[in-house]
Write a protein that holds these residues in place. Structure first.
Motif: not given
Length: 161
Positions: A31-38, A126-128, A132-141
């Motif tokens: 969740m920290d990764g998703l929020i940071a991506g957003a 890997d999506r957070a 080292g994650s391959s994707e950034d789903k927080g950013y994408e969303a």
């Protein structure tokens, strides 16, 4: 390969949009990764002060998004559900997905879909959008919701092109 075929969206100026994030609390690191991506997406789109609301889990995302949608130009829903040994995964994923879709359509408000539905914790990491994650789903969303909100603003002003 996940992410293959994704659009290369150029950030647009969204400084005048009101945006809210509703984020689940389970799986803190993800969740920290998703929020940071957003937050990175907000910066790229020149959005300064989104509201962030935390809820217990993914099941609570739709009702909170529904409460936020009337007052915001976009809502970004972030969460993660990791498959276990029971049908719980399927029920929560379906309920959250159907609920968020309903919120978006009922309120004609973009809801950024940042709900990870993963087989294991490694897939979530890997999506957070973490180092080292391959994707950034927080950013994408967040980016998808902002782009859609900007488009809807134009459509409401009579421009559909």
């Amino acid at each position: 390969m996940a992410g293959h075929g994704a659009p290369d969206l150029v950030p647009v100026d969204c400084h005048d949009l009101r945006v809210a994030v509703v984020a689940a609390s389970w799986h803190t690191e993800v969740m920290d990764g998703l929020i940071a991506g957003a937050q990175r997406a907000f910066a790229d789109h020149k959005l300064e002060e989104p509201v962030v609301v935390r809820v217990p889990g993914a099941f609570e995302l739709p009702v909170t998004a529904a409460a936020l949608a009337p007052s915001y130009d976009a809502v970004i829903a972030l969460g993660v559900v990791i498959r276990g040994g029971t049908p719980h995964f399927d029920y929560v994923c379906n309920a959250a997905t159907d609920g968020l879709t309903r919120v978006s359509l009922d309120h004609v408000t973009p809801v950024g879909f940042g709900l990870l539905t993963c087989d294991d914790e490694q897939q979530a990491l890997d999506r957070a959008g973490l180092e080292g994650s391959s994707e950034d789903k927080g950013y994408e969303a967040a980016s998808a919701a902002l782009q859609t909100a900007a488009t809807l603003k134009k459509v409401r002003r009579g421009y559909a092109g």
